[in-house]
Every structure is written in structure tokens, then in C-alpha cells.
Design an enzyme around this catalytic site. Structure first.
Site, PDB file in Angstrom:
ATOM      1  CG  ASN A   9       3.813  10.755  28.044  1.00 16.38           C
ATOM      2  OD1 ASN A   9       4.325  10.486  26.967  1.00 16.38           O
ATOM      3  ND2 ASN A   9       3.222  11.924  28.268  1.00 16.38           N
ATOM      4  CD  GLU A  44       3.374  13.197  24.742  1.00 16.94           C
ATOM      5  OE1 GLU A  44       3.668  13.888  23.751  1.00 16.94           O
ATOM      6  OE2 GLU A  44       4.052  13.175  25.782  1.00 16.94           O
ATOM      7  CE1 TYR A 155       0.362  14.306  27.571  1.00 19.63           C
ATOM      8  CE2 TYR A 155      -0.708  14.555  25.435  1.00 19.63           C
ATOM      9  CZ  TYR A 155       0.350  14.821  26.288  1.00 19.63           C
ATOM     10  OH  TYR A 155       1.394  15.612  25.868  1.00 19.63           O
ATOM     11  CG  ASP A 194       1.717  13.488  31.265  1.00 25.66           C
ATOM     12  OD1 ASP A 194       1.790  14.224  32.268  1.00 25.66           O
ATOM     13  OD2 ASP A 194       2.364  13.693  30.216  1.00 25.66           O
ATOM     14  CG  ASN A 196       1.474  17.609  30.861  1.00 21.33           C
ATOM     15  OD1 ASN A 196       2.692  17.505  30.926  1.00 21.33           O
ATOM     16  ND2 ASN A 196       0.770  17.167  29.838  1.00 21.33           N
ATOM     17  CG  ASP A 311       9.585  12.661  27.666  1.00 19.75           C
ATOM     18  OD1 ASP A 311       8.859  11.674  27.451  1.00 19.75           O
ATOM     19  OD2 ASP A 311       9.214  13.830  27.470  1.00 19.75           O
ATOM     20  CG  HIS A 312       6.663  11.116  30.816  1.00 16.24           C
ATOM     21  ND1 HIS A 312       5.820  11.800  31.661  1.00 16.24           N
ATOM     22  CD2 HIS A 312       6.859  11.929  29.749  1.00 16.24           C
ATOM     23  CE1 HIS A 312       5.528  12.979  31.135  1.00 16.24           C
ATOM     24  NE2 HIS A 312       6.145  13.077  29.965  1.00 16.24           N
TER      25      HIS A 312
END
Length: 637
Positions: A9, A44, A155, A194, A196, A311-312
Site C-alpha cells: 500500500n 491506494e 484493497y 491491504d 484493513n 505508512d505501510h
């Protein structure tokens, strides 16, 4: 060589280029080589189709498939890059439900059976709250089929607020239905991306404190719909109470946990607002999952937490160079390419543009049959010498046929003509009037030859006013008489009631004297100015205008710049921030949690959050300092 699949991501497809090691060589080819991956699945991307550029699509040696949002700008987006020298898909689709259409065709689910991947969700398997077209409108899934397995890059939506709960659950149900239907068709599946979703208590930091604050048990935490889905589809998942209908059996393996079953702190996502990555206070929500038939093909799977850029962090799974297939050891390249391209690990035919699938980004009209824009700078100029010879022969042709001036006007003048024309313009006096008969080869030379006659005929014209002339005239007009020096802007103006009438009466005499002073020599005028005192009037007597001037000048006060700077510094000085327990400057943050304090700013320790996720004392991580900005004197010394 082994075959690696990496999912990441990136939080913006160009975001990694702002970090090391990607900023050194800002190309996707260099990024993929650093990742040592043969398939890269990105989530993303945060772009739309109009934002696609050459360096994203025309990556040398790579093919790419996008699923981009249809309506939301800078949101979601999935991309799968495949290395053409190692693999080539035989089918490709966009979306999880199959309702989207490939270029110039019908829906994927309506294609002939030999052209579709299959396993599409059936009407009873999906939620009725959200229709299929809406699920695939946000660019969240790309599916590629290889002879070895079906690769699903996804995603999954996150729970931002209550308005997204139905959409999130509907999308999770679509993923579960598609995977199980493909397995029912006898196909192997590799699901990555991802999701989540936090699978277990080992995959998040600070869970005990979170459960205490929310008054939840571990059973309640793992029984949420999203975690229940993941634990039912994965082998070894913790499922409380009876399984849901249609999800009685798990079908996927969590590869990272298979190679690291008890490893703590194996997180893939961190909160950048809290600077939680240095302290490794994060969660594991990025996965690489596979079905049982290809589980033994993988020789390694891990996270790459040291690679910055988002951030991943990237998560990968590596397949051995040879795998067990149909009772024999087969090179992986034979199973990752169309039939006849590889045999026993040796390439039989080269990959060409004919192997591109209809959904490939390289077939988008603005990129079709094109190469990277960088190739334009490496092409050799083959026409340049011919143009140079043509331009160099142009003056000779013009001189040999002076009467053919109309044909030479359309041609651009050469460097020699421009140089001679500029020389003629700069030196008009050196060109005799008779020379205009010989300079008929170009319009520039004819205009240059006419300039001396024009300048000679207009030699009696008045000269243009220069800067010195304008200065002299402005001094005569008396417009700048009130400004003596730059200090005049900073001195207070004293109102004189009676001086206005006297000054208007003396104005004609002052103008006459100033004009006479300009006609006198410089030395004489200076001597007269030196003899006249500041209180002398026009007639040699003290006038009412000049009498109080010395007193006003003596009473004026000039502001001290140091005092002025000190006073302004008290108002606009540098803001002093409080110190934390480490003796370091705090950082200012703003409360975003809904409530009475939403929008208020506060100061906390600038160090990253520690592994505990809370405030710590006597450690190298964030201390317990917390001060509301409204309670802190910003000018405090």
C-alpha cells in the site's frame, strides 16, 4: 531464480519517491529492482485515468493493469505490475464482481467461458444493500489469471464512519464469494493486498489497553464481522460460535504466519500522525494468502519494515524456481506464462506486444504503440546535417539571383545573414546610400540599408528625453521639493496653519530663482546655497514660514531602531514551546476526536510512541507531557 510477489500500500503511487532509497533514482523500474519482485501489487494509487503518465505505464520490461476510481478523485486505486521476462498473464479483469466491461466488449461475466476467469459471485452470495456496480466503482481490485493460479490484488475498504459499514461488509462478502467460487472451479488462488483487517491479538499493538477502554473481551474483538470473515476463510483462524453458512471450511493460508507463527511485532501499518513507526506501535492488515494446492511452492514470506515510502511496508511471498506440479518438478516460469513461451525453463519465443491483454494500460489510446518519452532524447538526429547544408547554401543562391527576392522571403535567414544584418543596424553611418542596390537578397538587409538615410533625414529631430533630462525637469517643476531625505518619511509632520498662504504667495518668486540658479555655473550656485542660511527668506529677511523651522527640527525625535525592534519582537517574536520530560521541545497537535475538545491544540512530547502505545517514563519513547495550548503562555521565557 525464485519468483517473488510483493504487495504494498503505497499511499499514492509517487509517494515512495520522497524517501530513501527510492529518491536516488525516481523510476518505477529501479523501484521494482530494489524490491527484487517479479509481480508488484500496489494499493491506494490515488490517481485517475487522466493522471496516468508515461513513466507509470511505459515501464521498460514491465506490463501494468490498473483499476482506478470512476468518480472519486485521488482515492483508492489498485495497480499490478508484471515483469515480462518472467511472467505473462493469460486473462485479466478489473473489479471483484465481474460487472465491469473490458474495452469494446461486454461485461466480464458475460464473456464466453474460454475468455473469462470465472467464479463470479452469485445473486444470493452478495448483500442487497449495495449493488455490484457500486462495489466496483472505487477501483479496489485487479484479477490476473496465470496457468499456475489466479492472482487477486485487492484493497478492502476501511471503517471510517458509520456510513461505510454496509459498503465494507458488502465488499468483504464479495471477496469471500469470489475466492470460494474459484476454488470450487478447481483453480488455485493467491489473494494479496491491504484487507484493513486485524486477524488476531498478535497482529496489533496495545490491544489490552484498547479492550480495557472499550470494555470488550477478546471474543468480542475477534467476532466483529470483518475479523470473523478473515478467520473463517483462513486456516487456523479463531472462530467463536458456529461458522456462517457457506463458510464452513477455510480455503486460504496466511503465508506470513506460516513462516513466522509466533513472531510478535510483525506489523505492516503505523499511524504517521503519532510517529508510531520508530517504536513499532502498529498493526498487521496487509496479507499474502494462497490456497492449499500451491502452499508448498512458497519458500519464504515476510515483511520489509525497513523500506520507507508509505505508512505501510511491503509484504512479499517467494516461490521456488522449481515447483511440484502434476507429479513432476516444473520450472515456475513454465507455469507463469502462456503455453509455448517457456519449456523446461528455457524461453521458446520472446514476449511481444501481441501478448498484451485488452485491459493492459499499454493499450490505452494515449499510450498504445508508444515508448517511454526518455527514448526521444537518445535518438540520433539524421536530418540535421541536411538542414545545415540547405541553410548554408541559401545566401549563395540569393546573391546569384537578386531578382528572385520574393522566393527568398519565405525562407528563414541563415546565421550569416542575421549577423550581417545586425552589424548593419548597429553601424548605420558606415553604410553608404548606394549600397542598398546590392543588398536585395533578404528583407532584413533592405531594411538595414534604409536606416542611414532615415537617420540622416531626421537628424534635426529633438532628442529623446534621457534620465538626466527628466531629473532636471522634475527639479524645475518643484514636485520633489518637499522631500529632503529618506528621514522625511519617518519624521512627524507639524501642522502649520499660516504657512500655506505665505508659501502660495512666494511660489512664483521661488520658481524664478530656481530657474535662474539653473542657468548659473555650478560653483556659483553652490556658493550662494552655502551663504544662505536655513532661516533666510526669499528677500533676505526672516519669513513666517522659515522662522519656526529650526525649533521644530530641534524638537523632533527620531525613533531608535533597536527600541522599535524590541517592541515588535514582543508582539511578533518567536513562539516559545514548552519542554517535555526529556528537556526537548514539544510538538503541537490538534484534537480531531469528536467532542467538546475537537479543534483544540495541545503540546505533547515529540518523540515516537513506544511499544506500549501509551505514555512512558524514563524511556527513550514519548513521555507523559501534555499541555493545552490555551493553558500555555506562548511568550513565556
Amino acid at each position: 531464480m525464485p519468483f517473488r510477489i510483493t504487495t504494498w500500500n503505497v499511499n499514492g503511487i509517487r509517494n515512495p519517491f520522497g524517501y530513501q532509497p527510492w529518491r536516488e533514482n525516481r523510476t518505477f523500474q529501479a523501484m521494482f529492482d530494489t524490491l527484487e519482485a517479479d509481480i508488484v501489487v500496489m494499493q491506494e494509487a490515488k490517481i485517475q485515468r487522466k493522471d496516468l503518465k508515461d513513466d507509470m505505464v511505459l515501464v521498460p520490461g514491465w506490463d501494468v493493469y490498473f483499476s482506478l476510481p470512476k468518480y472519486k478523485k485521488g482515492y483508492s486505486g489498485v495497480a499490478i505490475y508484471t515483469r515480462s521476462s518472467k511472467c505473462s498473464p493469460i486473462r485479466a479483469e478489473e473489479g471483484i464482481t465481474g460487472v465491469l466491461c473490458p474495452p469494446n466488449s461486454v461485461k466480464f461475466r458475460d464473456l464466453p467461458p474460454d475468455q473469462q476467469i470465472g467464479g463470479y459471485p452469485k445473486p444470493g452470495q452478495l448483500s442487497e444493500a449495495v449493488d455490484d456496480a457500486t462495489l466496483d466503482s472505487e477501483g479496489r481490485c485487479v484479477i490476473l489469471e496465470f496457468p499456475a493460479f489466479v492472482l487477486i490484488g485487492v484493497y478492502s475498504p476501511a471503517t471510517r464512519d458509520e456510513t461505510r459499514v454496509e459498503f465494507r461488509q458488502a465488499y468483504i462478502d464479495a471477496i469471500d464469494a469470489r475466492v470460494r467460487n474459484l476454488v470450487a472451479l478447481g483453480k488455485e488462488v493467491f489473494l494479496c493486498g491491504d484487507l484493513n483487517i486485524i486477524r488476531s491479538e498478535l497482529d496489533t499493538a496495545g490491544l489490552a489497553e484498547q479492550l480495557r477502554k472499550e470494555a470488550m473481551t477478546i471474543e468480542d474483538f475477534l467476532s466483529t464481522p470483518s475479523r470473523r470473515f478473515l478467520n473463517q476463510i483462513v486456516f487456523g483462524g479463531q472462530v467463536f460460535r458456529d461458522r456462517d453458512a457457506g463458510r464452513e471450511q477455510p480455503v486460504l493460508w496466511d503465508l506470513c504466519r506460516e513462516f513466522h507463527p509466533t513472531r510478535p511485532g510483525m506489523y505492516t501499518c503505523w499511524d504517521t500522525r503519532k510517529n508510531a513507526r520508530p517504536g513499532n506501535f502498529g498493526t498487521r492488515i496487509d496479507y499474502v494468502l494462497c490456497t492449499s494446492g500451491i502452499k508448498d511452492w512458497f519458500i519464504d514470506s515476510n515483511i520489509q519494515e525497513g523500506l520507507l515510502g508509505s505508512d505501510h511496508c511491503p509484504v512479499y511471498a517467494t516461490i521456488g524456481d522449481t515447483v511440484s506440479h502434476a507429479g513432476a518438478q516444473v520450472p515456475i516460469t513454465d507455469l507463469m506464462n502462456p503455453s509455448g513461451m517457456f519449456k523446461n525453463g528455457e524461453r521458446q519465443r520472446e514476449w511481444t506486444a501481441k501478448n498484451l491483454l485488452p485491459t493492459s494500460a499499454k493499450l490505452i489510446p494515449e499510450f498504445d504503440r508508444r515508448r517511454s518519452i526518455k527514448d526521444m532524447f537518445f535518438k540520433k538526429a539524421t536530418v540535421a546535417p541536411k538542414q545545415a547544408s540547405t541553410s548554408s547554401s541559401q545566401p549563395a543562391t540569393a546573391q546569384s539571383s537578386p531578382g528572385n527576392s520574393s522566393s527568398t522571403v519565405s525562407k528563414s535567414p541563415s546565421k550569416e545573414e542575421l549577423a550581417s544584418a545586425s552589424q548593419t543596424i548597429s553601424e548605420p553611418s558606415s553604410v553608404p546610400p548606394s549600397s542598398n542596390s546590392t543588398t536585395t537578397s533578404s528583407p532584413q538587409k533592405r531594411s538595414a540599408a534604409k536606416r542611414p538615410a532615415e537617420s540622416s533625414s531626421t537628424s534635426n529631430r529633438p532628442q529623446k528625453k534621457g534620465k538626466a533630462t527628466l531629473t532636471k525637469e522634475s527639479s524645475k517643476s518643484g514636485t520633489g521639493a518637499g522631500q529632503k531625505s529618506l528621514m522625511g518619511f519617518f519624521k512627524p509632520k507639524n501642522p502649520v496653519a499660516q504657512s500655506t498662504t505665505v508659501a502660495d504667495a512666494k511660489a512664483p518668486e521661488k520658481e524664478t530663482i530656481s530657474q535662474e540658479a539653473d542657468d548659473k555655473p555650478l560653483a556659483e550656485s553652490q556658493s550662494q546655497e552655502g551663504n544662505s542660511g536655513p532661516s533666510a527668506g526669499v528677500d533676505g529677511e526672516e519669513g513666517p514660514e522659515n522662522t519656526p523651522k529650526p525649533e521644530s527640527q530641534s524638537s523632533e525625535k527620531v525613533r531608535d531602531p533597536i527600541v522599535a525592534k524590541t517592541s515588535w519582537s514582543k508582539i511578533l517574536g518567536k513562539r516559545v514551546v514548552p519542554k517535555c520530560e526529556h528537556g526537548e521541545d514539544c510538538q503541537s497537535l490538534v484534537t480531531k476526536k469528536p467532542g467538546i475538545n475537537c479543534g483544540r491544540s495541545f503540546f505533547v512530547c515529540a518523540r515516537p510512541t513506544g511499544p506500549s502505545g501509551g505514555k512512558e517514563k524514563n524511556t527513550e519513547f514519548r513521555c507523559s507531557t501534555f499541555i493545552w495550548s490555551s493553558d500555555w503562555n506562548a511568550r513565556q521565557q
